[in-house]
Scaffold this active site. Structure first.
Site, mmCIF file in Angstrom:
data_model
loop_
_atom_site.group_PDB
_atom_site.id
_atom_site.type_symbol
_atom_site.label_atom_id
_atom_site.label_comp_id
_atom_site.label_asym_id
_atom_site.label_seq_id
_atom_site.Cartn_x
_atom_site.Cartn_y
_atom_site.Cartn_z
ATOM 1 N N ASN A 109 2.072 -2.277 7.977
ATOM 2 C CA ASN A 109 2.950 -3.133 7.160
ATOM 3 C C ASN A 109 3.786 -2.273 6.228
ATOM 4 O O ASN A 109 4.902 -2.636 5.862
ATOM 5 C CB ASN A 109 2.100 -4.109 6.346
ATOM 6 C CG ASN A 109 1.374 -5.080 7.251
ATOM 7 O OD1 ASN A 109 1.994 -5.937 7.855
ATOM 8 N ND2 ASN A 109 0.063 -4.934 7.367
ATOM 9 N N ALA A 128 0.816 -1.216 0.000
ATOM 10 C CA ALA A 128 0.000 0.000 0.000
ATOM 11 C C ALA A 128 0.851 1.270 0.000
ATOM 12 O O ALA A 128 0.328 2.356 0.188
ATOM 13 C CB ALA A 128 -0.928 -0.011 1.214
ATOM 14 N N HIS A 175 -0.212 7.850 3.409
ATOM 15 C CA HIS A 175 1.169 7.625 3.835
ATOM 16 C C HIS A 175 2.094 8.607 3.115
ATOM 17 O O HIS A 175 2.063 8.680 1.887
ATOM 18 C CB HIS A 175 1.617 6.205 3.485
ATOM 19 C CG HIS A 175 0.673 5.128 3.933
ATOM 20 N ND1 HIS A 175 0.464 4.821 5.254
ATOM 21 C CD2 HIS A 175 -0.128 4.286 3.233
ATOM 22 C CE1 HIS A 175 -0.407 3.843 5.356
ATOM 23 N NE2 HIS A 175 -0.790 3.497 4.130
#
Ligand code: NDP
Ligand code: OAA
Length: 276
Positions: A197, A129, A227
């Site tokens: 993760n 991701a 992010h």
């Protein structure tokens, strides 16, 4: 039955048949990934998994996580972090190509990298991701002085994380963003095993889990997991942000995660690849 790449397609087993696993399996089933063939999947509820395969061109057996390595050249892990070792250890012991997506769990099992050296297994961590791991890997060939990840999530996506529970941090009823973690990627991955993760993958591509800095924010203003990575290196300085559209099946998981695995699998069978 597994076949060598010289004589036939690489066979693929998928451990976990949820938001990510079903998308990856469907792409393989459609025949659109050159040189790779789905041969088995694993799920907690085998009947549900068979029902979810109803539209597939070819139904494959639903087997235990440990059995995937007996059947496939390539083992993809997309199950909860709590069962990571059940799929990872046999895959590495049998010298398979292993794609983990619960990457935080890989940090807690770093002995697998040493085992892979001995068994001939290859552990290939997809970007998942996140964004920009090609540039991070290139920069890491020179000198990197700092890697930082700032993750912002809707508060509900963080609720129940062990770090929040242990430290009595509430993310309920927030009107403004609240920083709930500031530390290393290693400590963040341990405290938020289902949430960051991406921090683990970033650290493996760059300067390691202890040196990689991580902030986690519970942010009621965001609807997407967001992010931002910032890298300071002797070759370049870069900042990149990704805003992930959640999957319908599991809102904690961004849609791009399965696509990243599919793109990684495609590289394994492709006559030409682009990007670092
Ligand atoms: N690296 C990255 O960037 C990202 C990583 N992730 C991680 O990926 C992983 C998978 O995410 P996601 O697909 O959304 O999760 P889901 O909850 O949607 O799916 C998990 C799957 O694992 C199966 N499973 C659970 N226990 C077992 C078991 N003992 N044996 C076999 N199968 C089992 C479940 O089976 P059943 O369907 O029968 O319940 C389900 O099919 C998570 O660890 C998540 O944190 C997520 C997003 C990004
Ligand atoms: O952004 C996402 O989709 C999921 C995520 O942060 C992670 O598991 O690391």
């Amino acid at each position: 039955m597994s076949t060598s790449p010289a004589t036939g397609p690489l066979t693929v087993g998928i451990g976990g048949f949820g938001a990510i696993g079903q998308k990856v399996a469907a792409a393989l089933d459609s025949g659109s990934i050159e040189g790779l063939k789905l041969v088995a999947v694993s799920a907690r509820d085998a009947d549900k998994a068979r029902a979810n395969m109803a539209g597939f061109q070819t139904e494959v057996p639903v087997v235990s996580l440990g059995e995937l390595a007996d059947r496939a050249d390539v083992v993809v892990e997309c199950a909860p972090a709590s069962v990571f070792a059940e799929v990872a250890v046999p895959a590495v012991e049998r010298g398979r190509i292993f794609l983990p997506i619960s990457v935080g769990a890989l940090l807690r099992h770093d002995e697998l990298v040493d085992r892979a050296r001995r068994t001939g297994a290859r552990i290939v961590v997809p970007t998942g991701a996140l964004i920009g791991l090609d540039a991070v890997r290139a920069a890491a060939e020179g000198e990197i002085s700092e890697v930082r990840l700032v993750t912002r999530k809707p508060p509900g996506g963080l609720a129940g994380a062990p770090y929040l529970v242990e430290n009595n941090i509430s993310v309920e009823g927030l009107n403004t963003a609240k920083k709930v973690f500031d530390g290393s990627a290693r400590d963040g991955a341990a405290g938020f095993p289902a949430n960051v993760n991406v921090a683990a993958a970033l650290s493996l591509a760059g300067i390691g889990a202890d040196a990689t800095k991580l902030e986690i924010w519970a942010d009621p203003q965001v609807t997407r997991n967001t992010h931002t990575i910032t890298v300071e290196a002797d070759s370049a300085r870069f900042t990149m942000t990704i805003e992930n559209v959640p999957t319908e099946e599991n809102p904690k998981t961004g849609k791009i995660t399965a696509l990243s695995i599919i793109a990684t699998l495609r590289r394994l069978g492709a006559p030409m690849t682009a990007g670092t």
